[in-house]
Design a protein around this motif. Sequence first.
Motif, PDB file in Angstrom:
ATOM      1  N   TYR A 113       0.903  -1.238   0.097  1.00  0.00           N
ATOM      2  CA  TYR A 113      -0.036  -0.071  -0.024  1.00  0.00           C
ATOM      3  C   TYR A 113       0.974   1.141   0.162  1.00  0.00           C
ATOM      4  O   TYR A 113       1.754   1.181   0.656  1.00  0.00           O
ATOM      5  N   ASP A 115       0.760   5.871  -0.201  1.00  0.00           N
ATOM      6  CA  ASP A 115       0.168   7.165  -0.339  1.00  0.00           C
ATOM      7  C   ASP A 115       1.218   8.138  -0.089  1.00  0.00           C
ATOM      8  O   ASP A 115       2.505   8.002  -0.283  1.00  0.00           O
ATOM      9  N   ASP A 170      -5.432  -7.994  -1.288  1.00  0.00           N
ATOM     10  CA  ASP A 170      -5.361  -6.464  -1.068  1.00  0.00           C
ATOM     11  C   ASP A 170      -4.872  -5.976   0.216  1.00  0.00           C
ATOM     12  O   ASP A 170      -4.896  -6.615   1.221  1.00  0.00           O
ATOM     13  N   GLN A 172      -4.638  -2.328   2.669  1.00  0.00           N
ATOM     14  CA  GLN A 172      -4.963  -0.863   2.488  1.00  0.00           C
ATOM     15  C   GLN A 172      -4.620  -0.460   3.934  1.00  0.00           C
ATOM     16  O   GLN A 172      -4.932  -1.012   4.901  1.00  0.00           O
ATOM     17  N   ILE A 174      -6.008   2.263   6.531  1.00  0.00           N
ATOM     18  CA  ILE A 174      -7.474   2.755   6.688  1.00  0.00           C
ATOM     19  C   ILE A 174      -7.578   3.407   8.094  1.00  0.00           C
ATOM     20  O   ILE A 174      -7.496   2.487   9.167  1.00  0.00           O
ATOM     21  N   PRO A 238      -4.116   3.726  -2.878  1.00  0.00           N
ATOM     22  CA  PRO A 238      -5.280   3.678  -1.891  1.00  0.00           C
ATOM     23  C   PRO A 238      -6.630   3.274  -2.499  1.00  0.00           C
ATOM     24  O   PRO A 238      -6.998   3.897  -3.581  1.00  0.00           O
ATOM     25  N   GLN A 239      -7.421   2.455  -2.023  1.00  0.00           N
ATOM     26  CA  GLN A 239      -8.805   2.118  -2.427  1.00  0.00           C
ATOM     27  C   GLN A 239      -9.535   2.119  -1.064  1.00  0.00           C
ATOM     28  O   GLN A 239      -9.276   1.612  -0.187  1.00  0.00           O
ATOM     29  N   LYS A 240     -10.908   2.414  -1.412  1.00  0.00           N
ATOM     30  CA  LYS A 240     -11.825   2.605  -0.384  1.00  0.00           C
ATOM     31  C   LYS A 240     -12.442   1.253   0.013  1.00  0.00           C
ATOM     32  O   LYS A 240     -13.185   0.863   1.223  1.00  0.00           O
ATOM     33  N   TYR A 271     -14.006  -0.576   3.310  1.00  0.00           N
ATOM     34  CA  TYR A 271     -13.088  -0.998   4.501  1.00  0.00           C
ATOM     35  C   TYR A 271     -13.305  -0.102   5.544  1.00  0.00           C
ATOM     36  O   TYR A 271     -13.351  -0.611   6.778  1.00  0.00           O
TER      37      TYR A 271
END
Length: 406
Positions: A113, A115, A170, A172, A174, A238-240, A271
């Motif tokens: 991940y 960002d 995946d 992420q 969050i 990033p993915q929600k 998420y």
Amino acid sequence: MKQYISSILLVCLSIIIIGAYYGIMIVNANDFPEYSIKTLEGHESEMKDVSLSGFVEKEGMNTSVKITSNETLYLSNQSSLQRMTVYNDPRIEKLKKEHRSFMRGKNNIYSFYQDADFIAYAETVYKPSSLDHSYKYVFNIGLLDLASDKDISFELGVPGEIFNSISVLDVQLIQSKLKVVTKNYMYTNTGMDEAEVHVYTFDLGNQKLLNDEVIITPQQVKMGYDVINSMEQNPSQPQKSIIFIKRPEIVNQSEGSANTTNKAAIFEYVYDKNHLKTIELPESLTDRIVTSQNYVNGDKLYVINHDAKGLHLTTFTITNQTITNDQTFPIKSVGTETFPIVIKNDRVYVLATNDFEENNSSNLPPQLFIGEMKTGKTMYKGEVIPKKVDQKFNTKSLVLYSLEIN
């Protein structure tokens, strides 16, 4: 002494034989053909960033090949350093160049991940337990603070049953918590693997597992639930949410027909909400999605089908639950072929092994098609052929199975 001399001579002879064998292999590899992408329609500028990967067979030997508009690169002709830069995932190589220490031993792009502030990593490794020497899966977790260049890493055992295999779908970050989605396979008494999808939530600060949630059960997997593949060129972004499909369960199949018990459905696991919700599909997509190639990129679901008219590509926006684009491209298929497809920069790139015209045999050069998403216009069409006409080489010896857009 004679015994030692005999042993030495035997070793030397073995080295000579092995060296000669690999020398022949290298010579043969150098004899593989150079390929070019011949333009049949459109502008060559459309395919300048395209690279095609596959293998070439000659005299019982296969070697990996990468073909671009400028060159043909064979794995067997590259040095070890060149193989790392040419054939390894360029996204991983970029991360290794920029963050060498943190990236040591990390190679799966789907385990990352990234960002503007952090790079996170989660992978499962099968290793022996320090307590009873039995083998079990553990999580390797890492986090790099890009501002300070400081990182943390820790290892935690995967809780629950002893799994046959685990694949990361995946990763992420969050709200300061790391979410890791995995597909876990369990070996059963019947000799068949059962699968389930987990979401693991980690507290990075305290280096502990907060939650292990099964969001797709083995029974649901048997009913046709599965994750939809991402077409995102950078899966570490990033993915929600993560998107799943449920294909109708086939209950009877005879004489080429099948009956199903219910309709296809799309589900989204959000998420930060920690729940799976149903995405309403238009009736026109509900039937098509069963036999289509389906991909997700951000909040876009691409539904791709082939028929006598060509390749149908429908864009469904998940956020609004509406069809936002629907085009048919003149790409004819033979049977029920599945083509490698990439969608990027308002273009659809398709790699096919058959001609795009009807009533042609399948023994034809691999072909590249590029279409404009908004208008359905053909922007480029070409075929991959040897640069030199040589009866020793034909299109059947070349197999291309993927394409990348740089």
